[in-house]
Every structure is written in structure tokens, then in C-alpha cells.
Design a protein around this motif. Structure first.
Motif, PDB file in Angstrom:
ATOM      1  N   GLU A  42       0.837  -1.208   0.000  1.00 50.74           N
ATOM      2  CA  GLU A  42       0.000   0.000   0.000  1.00 50.74           C
ATOM      3  C   GLU A  42       0.868   1.253   0.000  1.00 50.74           C
ATOM      4  OE1 GLU A  42      -2.545  -0.562   3.385  1.00 50.74           O
ATOM      5  OE2 GLU A  42      -3.897  -1.909   2.285  1.00 50.74           O
ATOM      6  N   SER A  43       1.943   1.234   0.773  1.00 50.91           N
ATOM      7  CA  SER A  43       2.853   2.375   0.820  1.00 50.91           C
ATOM      8  C   SER A  43       3.485   2.621  -0.548  1.00 50.91           C
ATOM      9  CB  SER A  43       3.943   2.144   1.872  1.00 50.91           C
ATOM     10  OG  SER A  43       4.852   3.214   1.892  1.00 50.91           O
ATOM     11  N   THR A  46       1.090   4.237  -2.839  1.00 54.12           N
ATOM     12  CA  THR A  46       0.877   5.649  -2.538  1.00 54.12           C
ATOM     13  C   THR A  46       2.036   6.487  -3.047  1.00 54.12           C
ATOM     14  OG1 THR A  46      -0.409   5.079  -0.580  1.00 54.12           O
ATOM     15  CG2 THR A  46       0.488   7.311  -0.678  1.00 54.12           C
TER      16      THR A  46
END
Length: 124
Positions: A42-43, A46
Motif C-alpha cells: 500500500e505504501s 501511494t
């Protein structure tokens, strides 16, 4: 000292196998476990490069510098290649900023070690 003497001296240096302390090995295992996590992916989705110093990219770079490139999960390398290529195309649509070149170069080395071709990064 002659060249022959120097060569003999260098040849006589014993091979030493270094071992890391248990806490260092546990720390490496913890970083690899994080890279395998949903949070790491997820990081990367992003922002492939941030957060600085403790995000997935920096952990990958640390493992690479320690000679542990193969410990970096393949899917994390692939996700980082895709995310960074998209980010750099957005930031620098015409030409790659000189500041980004070292990041792209390192990621290409890591990607190739995993058998990942990164043509999107190559053309930047």
C-alpha cells in the motif's frame, strides 16, 4: 616489497566467514517481513519513494547494500518499478531530473537481480 611478494602476501590472507549477530539477523528478518506485508505494498502504491528513511524503498536499498538483494520479495520489486515509473513520468514527463537518476539506477539493478525488466524506467 616486490609485486611477487605482494601477491604472495595477499594470497596468504585466510578466507574468513563473517557472521552477523542474532539481533542483526532478526532485524533483517523483520524488514523482509514488512516488505512482504500488505502495508508495504500500500505504501508503494501511494508513493514508491516516501516515507524517506523507513519506507519500503529505503529498506530495499539497505538490503541491496548489504548484499541481500535476493531477500527482497519479488512482488515488492515489481510494484516499486511500476509505481516509480508512473511517479517519474508524472513529475518529469519530458526528461528525467538529475536528482532521480540515482534512484532509477539502483532500482534497475535490484529489478534485474530479480529478473524484472524495467523498460518504463529505462526510457526515462
Amino acid at each position: 616489497m616486490t609485486i611477487a611478494e605482494l601477491r604472495a602476501l595477499v594470497a596468504s590472507v585466510p578466507q574468513v566467514e563473517l557472521s552477523e549477530p542474532a539481533d542483526v539477523l532478526q532485524g533483517i528478518d523483520a524488514e523482509v517481513a514488512y516488505l512482504e506485508s500488505k502495508e508495504a505494498l500500500e505504501s508503494i502504491g501511494t508513493d514508491a519513494y516516501w516515507p524517506k528513511w523507513n519506507g519500503p524503498w529505503w529498506i530495499m536499498l539497505l538490503l541491496h547494500e548489504l548484499g541481500l538483494t535476493q531477500r527482497i520479495p519479488h512482488r515488492v520489486v515489481s510494484a516499486t518499478v511500476d509505481s516509480l515509473a508512473e511517479l517519474l513520468q508524472t513529475l518529469y514527463p519530458d526528461t528525467l531530473s538529475a536528482r532521480a537518476v540515482p534512484v532509477v539506477a539502483r532500482l534497475n539493478v535490484i529489478a534485474r537481480a530479480h529478473g524484472i525488466q524495467a523498460p518504463a524506467l529505462d526510457r526515462l
